[in-house]
Design an enzyme around this catalytic site. Structure first.
Site, short mmCIF file in Angstrom:
data_model
loop_
_atom_site.label_atom_id
_atom_site.label_comp_id
_atom_site.label_asym_id
_atom_site.label_seq_id
_atom_site.Cartn_x
_atom_site.Cartn_y
_atom_site.Cartn_z
N ASP A 72 40.89 48.43 44.13
CA ASP A 72 41.60 47.23 43.68
C ASP A 72 42.84 47.05 44.55
O ASP A 72 43.81 47.78 44.42
CB ASP A 72 41.98 47.39 42.21
CG ASP A 72 42.56 46.13 41.60
OD1 ASP A 72 42.92 45.21 42.36
OD2 ASP A 72 42.65 46.06 40.36
N HIS B 126 38.98 44.72 41.76
CA HIS B 126 39.82 44.27 40.66
C HIS B 126 38.98 43.98 39.42
O HIS B 126 38.00 43.22 39.49
CB HIS B 126 40.59 43.02 41.07
CG HIS B 126 41.62 42.58 40.09
ND1 HIS B 126 42.59 43.43 39.60
CD2 HIS B 126 41.84 41.38 39.49
CE1 HIS B 126 43.36 42.78 38.75
NE2 HIS B 126 42.92 41.54 38.66
N SER C 226 43.29 42.27 33.98
CA SER C 226 44.33 41.74 34.85
C SER C 226 45.52 41.29 34.01
O SER C 226 46.05 42.08 33.23
CB SER C 226 43.77 40.61 35.72
OG SER C 226 44.64 40.30 36.79
#
Length: 386
Positions: free
Chosen positions: A334, A365, A219
């Site tokens: 995601d 994710h 991320s």
């Protein structure tokens, strides 16, 4: 005759001891990474975590992002095998993040209201209260340590500018977030200064590092390896960005409309600034200049239009200097950072001609590639073993 025999025996004993010492030194000097089948293997001498050396330091960057007239210092931690004190030099796995010192919590009452008519000024957002992050010393994070140190790597972490004990301001995609990890890699290669404390009195060097570095993260932590690689810094050989946000416009806007990432209705780039800003030094300057002037003056919730400020937060525009080998990973499901973020970068890097692969999966994710794939990627481009 007996005296001669005794002298001979003593000399032989001394020779044997000397030979043993030399052999021990030779054996000691050979401790290092073990590579088999294209992968680094566990080094028996590096397995005992009780023998690992852990410390932290502050690396001098090339920017002053908090307006205090001094170059910002970046907080770094180090975990390395004890043998690195005996002349063993190892490559580095590096993870950097704005989250290591904790976050503001992301309370919805401080998000923007989605009840806004198209083309109209949005209702004002409730200000997020100031807060202080965790003072993580000497270990900023324990992530990746148990995996990579036994395999013959030093593992380091750093806090992004304006977070934890790292000086500066969070800019959420600004140049200082690319230059901060560059500074750390420069320090690992002896090109910039490191200090034991923020007072900059006592210098510290990375005498245990080969200078070769691999970066990874997920991320925001996956965005920053790509950001570092766009600087073209020497020594950064390979990166594995996992679900990286490669354009903050694509993350918060879509075709001229405001978009909220999956699960985060009302979030915007200034909300993320408040979420990560955890260094209380020069808060008023950072808030007024970065958040309240640059962000609020350019992020445009009225039209959602693309502009030069958003273009400066799109890493697709910064790939020119990149030369590190890139293995990307993304989940097809995601809805936070959609798969396009990795796809667009991998397609551009294919045309650029740098080594690139992308690992897709059916998850949401996050979700890193299999360890074997990551191991082979780092082994190939850090150690140069096919």
């Amino acid at each position: 005759m007996k005296k001669l025999m005794r002298s001979f025996i003593v000399l032989m004993a001394i020779a044997a001891i000397s030979a043993g010492t030399v052999n021990a030194q030779k054996k000691k000097s050979k401790v290092g990474p073990i590579i088999k089948d294209g992968m680094t293997q566990v080094v028996p001498e590096f397995k005992d975590s009780k023998q690992w050396i852990k410390h932290d330091l502050f690396v001098e960057s090339e920017f002053d992002s908090d307006g205090d007239g001094k170059l910002d210092l970046i907080h770094v931690d180090v975990t390395r095998p004890a043998q690195t004190e005996d002349g063993v030099k190892l490559p580095v796995i590096y993870v950097t993040s704005p989250y290591f010192a904790g976050t503001s919590g992301g309370d919805r009452e401080f998000f923007w209201s989605p009840n806004q008519e198209v083309g109209q000024e949005p209702p004002e957002r409730n200000p997020t209260p100031e807060w202080t992050g965790k003072n993580n010393r000497p270990v900023i994070s324990k992530s990746h340590i148990d995996t990579w140190v036994p395999l013959g790597y030093v593992v380091i972490h750093s806090s992004s500018p304006g977070t934890g004990l790292s000086q500066g301001c969070p800019t959420v995609g600004g140049d200082n977030e690319s230059l901060a990890p560059k500074a750390v890699i420069d320090w690992l290669n002896g090109r910039t200064k490191g200090y034991t404390e923020l007072d900059r009195k006592k210098k510290v060097k990375a005498y245990w590092a080969t200078g070769k570095v691999g970066m990874t993260g997920t991320s925001y932590n996956g965005t920053l390896p790509l950001a570092a690689a766009t600087t073209g810094v020497d020594g950064l050989e390979a990166i594995i960005p996992i679900a990286p946000n490669t354009s903050y416009y694509h993350y918060y806007r879509t075709n001229g409309l405001v978009r909220h990432p999956g699960g985060w209705i009302g979030e915007d780039i200034d909300v993320l600034y408040d979420f990560i800003h955890s260094n209380p030094s020069n808060c008023a300057w950072c808030d007024s200049v970065i958040r309240d002037t640059e962000m609020l003056g350019n992020h445009d919730r009225v039209t959602g239009d693309f502009n030069d400020w958003w273009a400066g937060r799109d890493y697709l525009n910064d790939l020119g200097p990149l030369k590190a080998a890139v293995l990307m990973a993304h989940g097809f499901n995601d809805w936070n950072v959609v798969p396009e973020h990795s796809w667009r970068i991998s397609e551009a890097l294919k045309k650029k001609g740098v080594p690139v692969q992308i690992y897709y999966h059916q998850g949401g994710h996050g979700g890193e590639p299999p360890h074997e794939m990551m191991n082979k990627w780092f082994t190939r481009y850090i150690h140069g073993v096919e």
